[in-house]
Design a protein around this motif. Structure first.
Motif, short mmCIF file in Angstrom:
data_model
loop_
_atom_site.label_atom_id
_atom_site.label_comp_id
_atom_site.label_asym_id
_atom_site.label_seq_id
_atom_site.Cartn_x
_atom_site.Cartn_y
_atom_site.Cartn_z
N PHE A 193 0.94 -1.21 -0.18
CA PHE A 193 0.12 0.05 -0.01
C PHE A 193 0.88 1.21 0.15
N PHE A 242 -1.11 -0.76 -11.46
CA PHE A 242 -2.31 -1.53 -10.28
C PHE A 242 -2.77 -2.65 -11.45
N TRP A 290 -6.16 -1.22 -7.66
CA TRP A 290 -5.42 -0.94 -6.69
C TRP A 290 -4.77 -2.14 -6.01
#
Length: 281
Positions: free
Chosen positions: A236, A246, A251
């Motif tokens: 992260f 990504f 994400w």
């Protein structure tokens, strides 16, 4: 991120030469020394554990010091070959299919931990069978010292100024030479602390103080779980590989996706060890 954010970076990247020293035309890099230091320090710690019979089932170490010495070559080959092949398959396959010579250019891309993990595991399976060693105890020995190699490897990544994190305004963020003008998370150090130092301490406590080595596979399960959770957490903060970006959902990163099956394997290994220990009690 506006340019003014760069002013919040109070730390300067310590531009250390990636080459530790040279002998004539041969340049010895910190990255290579990190692999050697991690393997050798792990070997020293593992030999110390073998000298304590009380750590092991039936007060019998799973192998001899000579076995461990011989295994050094096996595990080194497993890590290097698996790490490079893993990087090619997981991160750089398209570029290498277009330019196959790139596959042997280890300075152009590097290694994959997940590939090295598979390579080391295969080396352990083959070595244990050839030498009649209890496989899960061999797994535990290697798992308990593997974080030392990870720690040194991440420090080498930091020295190389690679695998840096996402832009950040934290006071310890820094501008990396190849990371653009903005301060970034030193994610290599996050990984070194979580996957390396902290994991090593936890595994030594579990194995030595709580009898973890007496339940073959328990320390291994703990290592795989701790690594997977640490890697997912740091992802992260770490900038995803430029050639991949990504992935699913916009994400997730490749590091996260590869760590999820590791997490499942770690949970399975832990449950297996608990069940086996319960059946023996």
């Amino acid at each position: 991120m506006p340019p003014a954010v760069e002013l919040l970076s109070i730390l300067t990247f310590p531009a250390i030469d990636p080459v530790a020293f040279s002998v004539g035309p041969l340049a010895v890099h910190w990255y290579g020394l990190a692999y050697v230091a991690g393997i050798m320090l792990g070997w020293v710690v593992a030999r110390g554990m073998l000298r304590n019979p009380k750590l092991w089932p039936n007060d019998t170490p799973p192998c001899t010091a000579t076995h461990l010495d011989d295994f050094l070559v096996w595990v080194a080959l497993g890590i290097v070959l698996g790490g490079r092949i893993g990087y090619i398959l997981f991160y750089d396959l398209g570029a290498i299919l277009a330019d196959p010579i790139r596959a042997i250019e280890i300075w152009n891309g590097g290694m994959s931990f997940h590939g090295g993990f598979v390579g080391a595991t295969l080396a352990m399976v083959i070595f244990a069978r050839r030498n009649s060693i209890r496989l899960w105890s061999l797994f535990d020995i290697v798992a308990s010292v593997a974080p030392l190699g990870i720690l040194f490897g991440r420090l080498a990544n930091f020295i190389n100024g690679e695998l840096w994190g996402r832009p950040s305004d934290m006071p310890w963020a820094m501008v990396f030479p190849t990371g653009g003008p903005f301060p970034r998370h030193p994610s290599q150090l996050y990984e070194g602390l979580l996957e390396g130092l902290l994991t090593f301490i936890v595994l030594q406590v579990v194995g030595r103080l709580f009898g973890g080595f007496r339940a073959p596979g328990l320390v291994t399960g703990c290592f795989v779980i701790l690594y997977a959770l640490s890697r997912i957490t740091v992802e992260f903060f770490r900038e995803p590989d430029a050639q991949l970006g990504f992935l699913v959902g916009g994400w997730l990163t490749m590091g996260m996706l590869l760590s999820l099956p590791m997490l499942a394997v770690g949970v399975w290994a832990l449950l297996r060890a608990w069940r086996a220990a319960g059946s023996r009690s």
